[in-house]
Each structure stands twice: as C-alpha cells, then as structure tokens.
Design a protein around this motif. Structure first.
Motif, PDB file in Angstrom:
ATOM      1  N   UNK A 542       0.837  -1.201   0.000  1.00  0.00           N
ATOM      2  CA  UNK A 542       0.000   0.000   0.000  1.00  0.00           C
ATOM      3  C   UNK A 542       0.876   1.257   0.000  1.00  0.00           C
ATOM      4  N   UNK A 543       0.309   2.375  -0.485  1.00  0.00           N
ATOM      5  CA  UNK A 543       1.015   3.659  -0.456  1.00  0.00           C
ATOM      6  C   UNK A 543       0.647   4.459   0.792  1.00  0.00           C
ATOM      7  N   UNK A 544      -0.562   4.238   1.327  1.00  0.00           N
ATOM      8  CA  UNK A 544      -1.015   5.002   2.491  1.00  0.00           C
ATOM      9  C   UNK A 544      -0.852   4.174   3.758  1.00  0.00           C
ATOM     10  N   UNK A 545      -0.664   4.879   4.865  1.00  0.00           N
ATOM     11  CA  UNK A 545      -0.329   4.208   6.119  1.00  0.00           C
ATOM     12  C   UNK A 545      -1.528   4.011   7.034  1.00  0.00           C
ATOM     13  N   UNK A 546      -2.680   4.616   6.715  1.00  0.00           N
ATOM     14  CA  UNK A 546      -3.775   4.710   7.677  1.00  0.00           C
ATOM     15  C   UNK A 546      -4.272   3.347   8.146  1.00  0.00           C
ATOM     16  N   UNK A 547      -4.425   2.391   7.221  1.00  0.00           N
ATOM     17  CA  UNK A 547      -4.981   1.097   7.611  1.00  0.00           C
ATOM     18  C   UNK A 547      -4.001   0.239   8.389  1.00  0.00           C
ATOM     19  N   UNK A 548      -2.746   0.683   8.511  1.00  0.00           N
ATOM     20  CA  UNK A 548      -1.764  -0.054   9.293  1.00  0.00           C
ATOM     21  C   UNK A 548      -1.576   0.565  10.683  1.00  0.00           C
ATOM     22  N   UNK A 549      -2.439   1.523  11.021  1.00  0.00           N
ATOM     23  CA  UNK A 549      -2.427   2.159  12.339  1.00  0.00           C
ATOM     24  C   UNK A 549      -3.778   1.878  12.990  1.00  0.00           C
ATOM     25  N   UNK A 550      -3.763   1.439  14.239  1.00  0.00           N
ATOM     26  CA  UNK A 550      -5.007   1.007  14.882  1.00  0.00           C
ATOM     27  C   UNK A 550      -6.031   2.144  14.942  1.00  0.00           C
ATOM     28  N   UNK A 551      -5.606   3.309  15.408  1.00  0.00           N
ATOM     29  CA  UNK A 551      -6.533   4.433  15.581  1.00  0.00           C
ATOM     30  C   UNK A 551      -5.919   5.696  14.967  1.00  0.00           C
ATOM     31  N   UNK A 552      -5.988   5.831  13.634  1.00  0.00           N
ATOM     32  CA  UNK A 552      -5.342   6.963  12.959  1.00  0.00           C
ATOM     33  C   UNK A 552      -6.149   8.248  13.078  1.00  0.00           C
ATOM     34  N   UNK A 553      -5.477   9.368  12.791  1.00  0.00           N
ATOM     35  CA  UNK A 553      -6.141  10.666  12.679  1.00  0.00           C
ATOM     36  C   UNK A 553      -6.560  10.867  11.215  1.00  0.00           C
ATOM     37  N   UNK A 554      -7.519  11.781  11.008  1.00  0.00           N
ATOM     38  CA  UNK A 554      -7.906  12.091   9.630  1.00  0.00           C
ATOM     39  C   UNK A 554      -6.984  13.168   9.057  1.00  0.00           C
ATOM     40  N   UNK A 555      -7.286  13.654   7.851  1.00  0.00           N
ATOM     41  CA  UNK A 555      -6.394  14.606   7.181  1.00  0.00           C
ATOM     42  C   UNK A 555      -6.349  15.969   7.850  1.00  0.00           C
ATOM     43  N   UNK A 556      -7.275  16.209   8.780  1.00  0.00           N
ATOM     44  CA  UNK A 556      -7.248  17.456   9.547  1.00  0.00           C
ATOM     45  C   UNK A 556      -6.568  17.252  10.902  1.00  0.00           C
TER      46      UNK A 556
END
Length: 582
Positions: A542-556
């Motif tokens: 994948x290119x994005x990291x969000x799904x590999x972090x349990x509780x990510x922040x959004x783009x803001x």
C-alpha cells in the motif's frame, strides 16, 4: 470457559467432538426449520447450524433472535458440512449447536462488517473499533505486529539494546513544529513531545550503550497527507565507533532480511546514488527506480534556435514515456492540463512523438527539425513508439514538476508494481539549505549531522557547498529511513550552531546538556531512523499508512472517533496557568 477452540481452527479431524466457541455473528440465514449462523472471531469463521429436530427448542428459539454483531457463546458437536465452502479453512465442517448464550446484543452496525464494506472513510474512522473487525484492517494490524517482531529479533541478534527514552522533553527551534504540553507544577513552562529521540540516543552513546534501538512514537505538528500522521512510529537506531559504511551495511541487512522474511523477495546489494545524481536523473531525492523515464537534459540541443521559452530557461529537461507516441491530441492536452495544475505549477509542456516508423512529430515543429528531435531522443533515451515530454524553467522547480509528471505517468502505465521492490541508498546530501524567508541557512537533516571531513573548510567560505555525512534509504519511491554520522566534537558542534544562526548563548540554552556531555568523552557515533508506518505499508503493498495504524487521525489531524483535539474546561486551564483571550 468461554471457548475450547477459536473460529478458525476446527477441521474434519475434529468431527464428533464437542466444542465451545465464542465470537460475533457475521450473518444469519433463517429457513424456518433450520438456521445457519456464521460465527466470527479474530482467527476466522465457523458455520453454526440450528436444526428444529436436533437442536433443543429453547436454543432454536433463541437463535431466531440473533442479529448481526451479537456476541454469543455456543456449545455443540462438530459435524461434516453438506455444502462445503472451499474459500475458508473451516469450510468442511459446521457445529450442530446444543446450547446458545447471548453474551451481548448489538445495535445494527452503521456499515457492513465485511471485506468489501459499504462504509466510507469518514464513517469507518468514526467507528474504528468496528472497522478493525473487518479482515483488511485486522490483517493489516497483524501484519504490522509481524514486521515489528522481525525488526526486534534482527536487531537483538545484532547486539542492539532497546532503551525507552522520555516523551516529555524540551522544545527546540529546529525541524517541524512541536506539540507542547503545559506543566501544572511549573507555571508558564512547557514540555514538548519528541519529534524524534535524537539527542537522547546520542547521550546513550556517550553513556556507552554502543548499540541502541527503539520502536518509538514521535510527534510533529505539521500539515498532513496520506503517508503522514501527527503521531507516528520510528525504528530509531544509533551505534558507536562506526563510520557511514558500517551503518549502511547493518541496515541494508535489516531491509534485505525483512524483504526475504515478509515477502520472500531476495535483493542483492543496494545501489547507491549521490543526492546531486538523484536530482539530475530523477528530479527528487527519493526516486522510484522500478522503471526508467530518466531525465535527459536538453539545454545543449534546444538553445540554438529561436524558441524563446527554451532560450530563457535555466534548465530544459525531458523524459521518454514508453509506448505513448500513440497518445491522441486529447490525451496529450490532458497531460498538459495536469502539469499546469496549481499543485504542479508548470506553465506548459512541449512534446515530441517518436513514431514507430522512426519519424518525429512535435508541438514545436516550427522551430526544430527532425535532426534536432533525434538529439532529443538520444538525450532522453527515447525509442520508436515513445513520447518525449519536455519542461523548462528554473532548475529546482522544473525538476520537481517533471518528477511529479514522471510518477503520474508511471502510475497510469502500471509501472509501479507493489510486488516489486527496488531499494536505493541516496548519499552525500547538502549539509545546509538556504531559507529565503528567514534569510539564513537551516540544517537539511538536523544540527547534529556531521559534515564530510573534506568539506569542513567550506563552512566558512561556501556553506551551501558542504556535503553532509548523511544517507537516506529509499524503497519504491518512498524514503523509509534516514540518518547520519553525528558530530561528536564540541568545537565542531559549536561551529555548526554558529552557521545555523545560533548565538553562543542560544546554543547553550537549547543544547547545553548535549555539549556538556561531549566534554566527558563522546565516541564517534551515527544512526538511522526508519519510518515504521510507511515501511509496513510498502511491505503490505500500500502507499497510504492509515490502515496499518489502529486508531489513525484524519487529514485534519483529528481523531473523529473520540473527537480529539477538544476544549478543556476553565478549571483545568486555571490549574495549568493558561489564559485564553475572550
């Protein structure tokens, strides 16, 4: 005992065994006289069967009440499944349920808990605890754990010691913005959350720890994008009594080990490229070398004609796009519009088609003949059937613009295969970079990076030409690690602070603890930090990291699940000695 087995482990060898399972109801199918339920836990899915004739009446009636995501416990007998499911490991068996307990009822989820869900990003982030139940997210988190364990095992085998460093530290002016934490007990004073454990790992080298690592949280209050979060994880490492070659060998070994263990991919010795070479050939310092389209500089073969745009440009540079000579005028115009977007900032694009029959057709045929265009093809490595795309202007800007176009075209042409891995060391970065806004030099990496020994005299005469003893590890067009050999001599460190615009008093105030430590016998040392989130994402395809972090922040930068950041009450503000303007 809530369960004797998980929902992923039962096989035909357990037929006739009595078992107890617990989990969530994935789905239920009621045929009136028979009910099938898919029971899910972290380990897999097992089909349950409730039969009006063979299941106790009270249990059968209770099964009719089940809804999606109910948490249940069942006891029953493993039997052979009549209609087998080859898509799941437990597909040859099912459980004839004799006892059912509803442990917890559940509201209907706001999106389907399935691999292909109907929930959008925002909704799934708000209910992240539900999203984690889906296989893609669950498997990504398990994959992250696997990579972390491999890293720990490799570094431990190499003699590294994991040491925890503080999270409440002192704010420093270099680098990105700090997140700051007010101190209740020290009025008007603040801690900062670490952007990295940089100074502490250097102090550990002074302390004789020799080989340190830490998988550590770091924090930066900066603008976000797909591969950046306000809090992120690093594999942070430092070694004493080493030179650059020692560090490159150890961490090339780590990367090769991970590629083999995780992806079963063998990679030979990693190529190396200087920063200047990377900028000249690819227009950025983290090139994706899985495909060609290297830059061809065209100044010498374009500036002999009356084409004002090229004649006035600092740099004229092009790439050969494989097979794109067949592009229609509409497709080429779309490319021109793409580079003219504000995010890219080009004023336009010149192109030349190198046709399959060896002829040329360009957007500047009025100025350049076929002999000229052949030289363009030679400079860019174009072959018959390729499209030559040319940009011109300020050197740094045009390289950045063409680099963005190169990556976009590679994406469109399917040249960025996530199952192919092309690592690369980029070395010899500039030590300092000039900031037009502040009108002074800033450290390109950080103030503790050592200059190349041969370039130290240039600090006084030509600071911008000084090369750093620094290196980045690039994988598939992403910087996954970066580090340097550190300054360990207090006089050289003081000189570095001077060129970064610190007064002696400012340097002492900000970094006195480190300079003091250097007076007690600092060994030569250096290190590297890997962006762990990004590394895991790339290894996971994948290119994005969000799904590999349990509780990510959004783009803001917000956690929409817990609604953070949030205001605190006036009493807390008073305790922290903070006054907000009304």
């Amino acid at each position: 005992m809530y369960r004797s087995h998980t929902c992923g482990e039962l096989r035909s060898t357990q037929i006739n065994d009595t078992v107890t399972l617990s989990g969530w109801v994935q789905k239920s199918r009621d045929k009136g006289f028979m009910i099938w339920v898919d029971l899910r836990d972290r380990y897999g899915i097992t089909q349950l069967i409730f039969d009006e004739e063979r299941t106790p009446a009270t249990v059968f009636q209770k099964a009719k009440e089940l809804g999606r995501e109910f948490v249940i416990q069942v006891t029953g007998t493993v039997i052979e499944r009549e209609s087998k499911n080859k898509n799941i490991p437990t597909g040859a068996i099912e459980i004839l349920v004799t006892d059912l307990e509803i442990l917890n009822k559940a509201k209907l989820p706001p999106f389907t808990i399935e691999d292909e869900t109907d929930g959008g990003d925002d909704l799934r982030m708000k209910y992240r605890y539900l999203d984690i139940r889906r296989n893609p997210v669950k498997n990504s988190l398990m994959f992250r754990h696997k990579v972390a364990m491999k890293v720990r095992n490799y570094l431990s085998e190499e003699g590294f010691i994991e040491v925890e460093t503080p999270y409440l530290i002192k704010s420093t002016p270099e680098g990105a913005r700090d997140f700051v934490v007010p101190s209740r007990m020290n009025e008007g004073q603040f801690y900062a959350l670490p952007q990295s454990p940089q100074t502490f790992k250097q102090l550990l080298m002074v302390g004789g720890m020799d080989k340190y690592f830490q998988i550590v949280k770091c924090f930066r209050d900066e603008d976000l994008r797909a591969d950046r979060q306000p809090e992120f994880t690093q594999i942070d490492c430092e070694m004493a009594f080493v030179e650059q070659e020692d560090i490159l060998n150890i961490f090339e070994g780590l990367t090769r080990f991970l590629l083999k263990e995780i992806k079963d991919v063998s990679v030979e010795a990693f190529p190396r490229m200087t920063y200047d070479e990377a900028m000249k050939r690819y227009g950025n310092d983290k090139p994706d070398i899985r495909f060609g389209m290297e830059f061809g500089e065209l100044n010498e073969v374009t500036k002999h004609k009356d084409f004002k745009i090229f004649n006035e440009a600092e740099l004229v540079v092009g790439i050969a796009v494989p097979g794109a000579a067949a592009y229609t005028r509409k497709e080429i115009d779309a490319l021109i519009d793409w580079v003219k977007r504000p995010q890219i900032g080009a004023l336009g694009m010149v192109y030349a088609k190198y046709n399959e029959d060896g002829s040329f057709k360009s957007s500047v045929d009025k100025f350049y003949d076929e002999e000229d265009l052949k030289k363009w093809a030679e400079a860019t490595g174009a072959k018959p059937g390729d499209l030559i795309c040319v940009l011109s202007g300020n050197t740094n800007k045009v390289r950045s613009q063409l680099s963005a176009l190169r990556m976009e075209l590679a994406e469109r042409l399917g040249l960025r295969n996530p199952d192919e891995f092309a690592p690369l060391w980029v070395v010899d970065f500039p030590l300092l970079e000039w900031d037009e806004e502040t009108e002074r030099f800033h450290a390109m990496h950080h103030p503790f990076t050592s200059p190349k020994k041969a370039d130290i005299p240039l600090l006084e005469t030509d600071p911008g030409a000084v090369r750093a003893n620094a290196y980045d590890l690039v994988l598939n067009g992403n910087e996954i690690g970066g580090g340097s050999i550190r300054i360990f001599d207090k006089d050289l460190q003081a000189l570095m602070f001077k060129h970064l615009g610190f007064t002696e008093e400012e340097a002492r105030s900000q970094f006195g603890f480190l300079m003091n430590a250097f007076e007690y016998g600092a060994p030569p040392h250096g290190g590297i930090a890997f962006g762990f989130d990004r590394l895991v994402a790339i290894l996971g395809g994948q290119e994005t990291i969000r799904d590999f972090i349990a509780f990510p922040k959004n783009n803001a930068g917000r956690d929409v699940m817990i609604d953070a950041p949030a205001k605190i009450d006036d009493e807390q503000l008073r305790e922290l000695h903070i006054k907000l303007d009304q």
